[in-house]
Design a protein around this motif. Structure first.
Motif, PDB file in Angstrom:
ATOM      1  N   HIS A  36       0.811  -1.221   0.000  1.00 14.98           N
ATOM      2  CA  HIS A  36       0.000   0.000   0.000  1.00 14.98           C
ATOM      3  C   HIS A  36       0.847   1.275   0.000  1.00 14.98           C
ATOM      4  O   HIS A  36       0.295   2.374  -0.018  1.00 14.98           O
ATOM      5  N   THR A  37       2.159   1.118   0.015  1.00 17.13           N
ATOM      6  CA  THR A  37       3.035   2.285   0.129  1.00 17.13           C
ATOM      7  C   THR A  37       2.899   3.226  -1.064  1.00 17.13           C
ATOM      8  O   THR A  37       2.933   4.456  -0.906  1.00 17.13           O
ATOM      9  N   GLY A  38       2.729   2.686  -2.244  1.00 17.47           N
ATOM     10  CA  GLY A  38       2.565   3.528  -3.423  1.00 17.47           C
ATOM     11  C   GLY A  38       1.351   4.437  -3.311  1.00 17.47           C
ATOM     12  O   GLY A  38       1.415   5.620  -3.671  1.00 17.47           O
ATOM     13  N   ASP A  39       0.240   3.901  -2.817  1.00 17.26           N
ATOM     14  CA  ASP A  39      -0.966   4.719  -2.626  1.00 17.26           C
ATOM     15  C   ASP A  39      -0.713   5.812  -1.595  1.00 17.26           C
ATOM     16  O   ASP A  39      -1.188   6.951  -1.741  1.00 17.26           O
ATOM     17  N   LEU A  40       0.023   5.477  -0.541  1.00  9.41           N
ATOM     18  CA  LEU A  40       0.351   6.475   0.472  1.00  9.41           C
ATOM     19  C   LEU A  40       1.198   7.593  -0.126  1.00  9.41           C
ATOM     20  O   LEU A  40       0.951   8.782   0.139  1.00  9.41           O
ATOM     21  N   LEU A  41       2.165   7.242  -0.944  1.00  6.50           N
ATOM     22  CA  LEU A  41       3.006   8.263  -1.574  1.00  6.50           C
ATOM     23  C   LEU A  41       2.185   9.159  -2.496  1.00  6.50           C
ATOM     24  O   LEU A  41       2.437  10.367  -2.581  1.00  6.50           O
TER      25      LEU A  41
ATOM     26  N   GLY B 294      -3.481  24.325  10.694  1.00  4.58           N
ATOM     27  CA  GLY B 294      -2.265  25.080  10.423  1.00  4.58           C
ATOM     28  C   GLY B 294      -0.974  24.310  10.516  1.00  4.58           C
ATOM     29  O   GLY B 294       0.106  24.916  10.575  1.00  4.58           O
ATOM     30  N   TYR B 295      -1.053  22.983  10.505  1.00  2.00           N
ATOM     31  CA  TYR B 295       0.163  22.178  10.614  1.00  2.00           C
ATOM     32  C   TYR B 295       0.882  22.032   9.278  1.00  2.00           C
ATOM     33  O   TYR B 295       0.253  21.977   8.210  1.00  2.00           O
ATOM     34  N   THR B 296       2.204  21.940   9.354  1.00  2.00           N
ATOM     35  CA  THR B 296       3.060  21.594   8.228  1.00  2.00           C
ATOM     36  C   THR B 296       3.597  20.195   8.480  1.00  2.00           C
ATOM     37  O   THR B 296       4.031  19.879   9.603  1.00  2.00           O
ATOM     38  N   PHE B 297       3.577  19.342   7.461  1.00  2.00           N
ATOM     39  CA  PHE B 297       3.998  17.944   7.592  1.00  2.00           C
ATOM     40  C   PHE B 297       5.449  17.839   7.135  1.00  2.00           C
ATOM     41  O   PHE B 297       5.765  18.048   5.963  1.00  2.00           O
ATOM     42  N   VAL B 298       6.322  17.488   8.069  1.00  2.00           N
ATOM     43  CA  VAL B 298       7.757  17.590   7.824  1.00  2.00           C
ATOM     44  C   VAL B 298       8.476  16.270   8.065  1.00  2.00           C
ATOM     45  O   VAL B 298       7.965  15.368   8.737  1.00  2.00           O
ATOM     46  N   THR B 299       9.682  16.185   7.500  1.00  2.00           N
ATOM     47  CA  THR B 299      10.566  15.072   7.814  1.00  2.00           C
ATOM     48  C   THR B 299      11.177  15.308   9.189  1.00  2.00           C
ATOM     49  O   THR B 299      11.078  16.397   9.765  1.00  2.00           O
ATOM     50  N   LEU B 300      11.848  14.301   9.709  1.00  2.00           N
ATOM     51  CA  LEU B 300      12.496  14.462  11.015  1.00  2.00           C
ATOM     52  C   LEU B 300      13.611  15.499  10.968  1.00  2.00           C
ATOM     53  O   LEU B 300      13.786  16.285  11.906  1.00  2.00           O
TER      54      LEU B 300
ATOM     55  N   GLU C 283      -0.094  14.531  -3.261  1.00  2.00           N
ATOM     56  CA  GLU C 283      -1.268  15.372  -3.523  1.00  2.00           C
ATOM     57  C   GLU C 283      -1.369  16.504  -2.510  1.00  2.00           C
ATOM     58  O   GLU C 283      -1.787  17.623  -2.849  1.00  2.00           O
ATOM     59  N   HIS C 284      -0.993  16.237  -1.280  1.00  2.00           N
ATOM     60  CA  HIS C 284      -1.096  17.238  -0.213  1.00  2.00           C
ATOM     61  C   HIS C 284       0.225  17.972   0.028  1.00  2.00           C
ATOM     62  O   HIS C 284       0.312  18.772   0.966  1.00  2.00           O
ATOM     63  N   ARG C 285       1.243  17.677  -0.782  1.00  2.00           N
ATOM     64  CA  ARG C 285       2.558  18.285  -0.628  1.00  2.00           C
ATOM     65  C   ARG C 285       3.086  18.102   0.787  1.00  2.00           C
ATOM     66  O   ARG C 285       3.664  19.023   1.392  1.00  2.00           O
ATOM     67  N   ALA C 286       2.860  16.919   1.309  1.00  2.00           N
ATOM     68  CA  ALA C 286       3.308  16.589   2.662  1.00  2.00           C
ATOM     69  C   ALA C 286       4.540  15.694   2.580  1.00  2.00           C
ATOM     70  O   ALA C 286       4.655  14.859   1.683  1.00  2.00           O
ATOM     71  N   ARG C 287       5.425  15.873   3.530  1.00  2.00           N
ATOM     72  CA  ARG C 287       6.606  15.014   3.600  1.00  2.00           C
ATOM     73  C   ARG C 287       6.565  14.203   4.891  1.00  2.00           C
ATOM     74  O   ARG C 287       5.994  14.624   5.891  1.00  2.00           O
ATOM     75  N   ALA C 288       7.198  13.026   4.840  1.00  2.00           N
ATOM     76  CA  ALA C 288       7.168  12.107   5.972  1.00  2.00           C
ATOM     77  C   ALA C 288       8.506  11.400   6.069  1.00  2.00           C
ATOM     78  O   ALA C 288       9.401  11.582   5.237  1.00  2.00           O
ATOM     79  N   THR C 289       8.646  10.576   7.102  1.00  4.30           N
ATOM     80  CA  THR C 289       9.840   9.750   7.281  1.00  4.30           C
ATOM     81  C   THR C 289       9.416   8.292   7.311  1.00  4.30           C
ATOM     82  O   THR C 289       8.457   7.936   8.003  1.00  4.30           O
TER      83      THR C 289
END
Length: 257
Positions: free
Chosen positions: A75-80, A234-240, A85-91
């Motif tokens: 399911h990782t591809g769908d998550l990416l 108002g949150y920004t989704f960031v990497t560590l 789409e939301h211009r969010a970054r994750a770790t």
């Protein structure tokens, strides 16, 4: 935040679910031999090019770090797709053995889209139950395959089950890896319900590190609502790396900003 001691962690299975003891028991010496066995040298794939660093100051902005363990999975591809789409970054804390079986395509996409990679061991073993050489093999082999597939030398690790001790800290320190835990546990491995996961992420505060697993369909299905709800606050989704904005101390444990 819960950091389990060895007796409790030994009761937990892959992804965190309670399982009976393994039968037959794991032979640590055999595990070390398997992990350190000579592997064929595959040609290195074309290295992904990460996007430019973003100008985000989490000392001032409302930042939250979404972290995903145990993948990459089906399911990782769908998550990416959703994160893009939301211009969010994750770790993503990846399992080396999973990467070896599935290839590094998802990892290369993560790097190309600005996400961060972390070491989650080779076999999702409980590191505190292994010898020093076993811990080293779990970390080293995962470092090697991720470097080969992406060109990235990871600087973060997350011990499976959150089980850590002095030996794990020392192995992490000597490899330049900071230990990243969490302060918001969605328990998504136990409660496979997107609505429940979404409500638990809502407990995040500025500087939070949220624990999720991209191997569960219900978690991936929860992410669009999670992003929508927190963005509205108002949150920004960031990497560590973006969350802390500085180099972290190898071997030290971190749970939030």
């Amino acid at each position: 935040m819960r950091v389990w001691t060895v007796p409790l962690a030994m009761m937990l299975g892959f992804g965190g679910a309670a399982v009976p003891p393994v039968d037959p028991p794991i032979d640590p010496a055999r595990l070390v031999r398997e992990l350190t066995a000579i592997q064929p040298e595959w040609p290195e794939p074309e290295r992904p090019v990460p996007p430019p660093a973003r100008d985000v100051d989490c000392a001032k902005a409302k930042c939250v770090a979404l972290t995903f363990d145990d993948g990459p999975g089906e399911h990782t591809g769908d998550l990416l797709d959703t994160l893009a789409e939301h211009r969010a970054r994750a770790t993503f804390f990846v399992v080396g053995g999973v990467v070896a079986r599935g290839g590094g395509g998802d990892l290369r996409r993560m790097v190309a889209e600005g996400h961060e990679l972390g070491n989650h061991s080779w076999s999702h073993a409980q590191l505190t139950a292994l010898s020093r050489s076993g811990i080293a093999a779990e970390l080293d082999r995962t470092q090697k395959i991720v470097k080969r597939e992406t060109g990235v030398r990871m600087v973060f690790m997350r011990p499976p089950y959150g089980a850590t001790d002095g030996r794990v800290a020392e192995a992490s320190r000597s490899r330049g890896l900071s230990q990243i835990l969490w302060n918001v546990d969605t328990m998504d491995w136990r409660d496979r319900n997107s609505g429940v996961v979404t409500r638990r992420v809502a407990a995040a505060a500025p500087g939070s590190i949220v624990l999720l697993h991209d191997i569960h369909r219900s978690t991936v299905d929860a992410v669009p609502e999670v992003l929508k709800d927190l963005a509205a606050e108002g949150y920004t989704f960031v990497t560590l790396s973006e969350l802390y904005g500085r180099e972290l101390t190898p071997g030290k444990r971190y749970m939030k900003r």
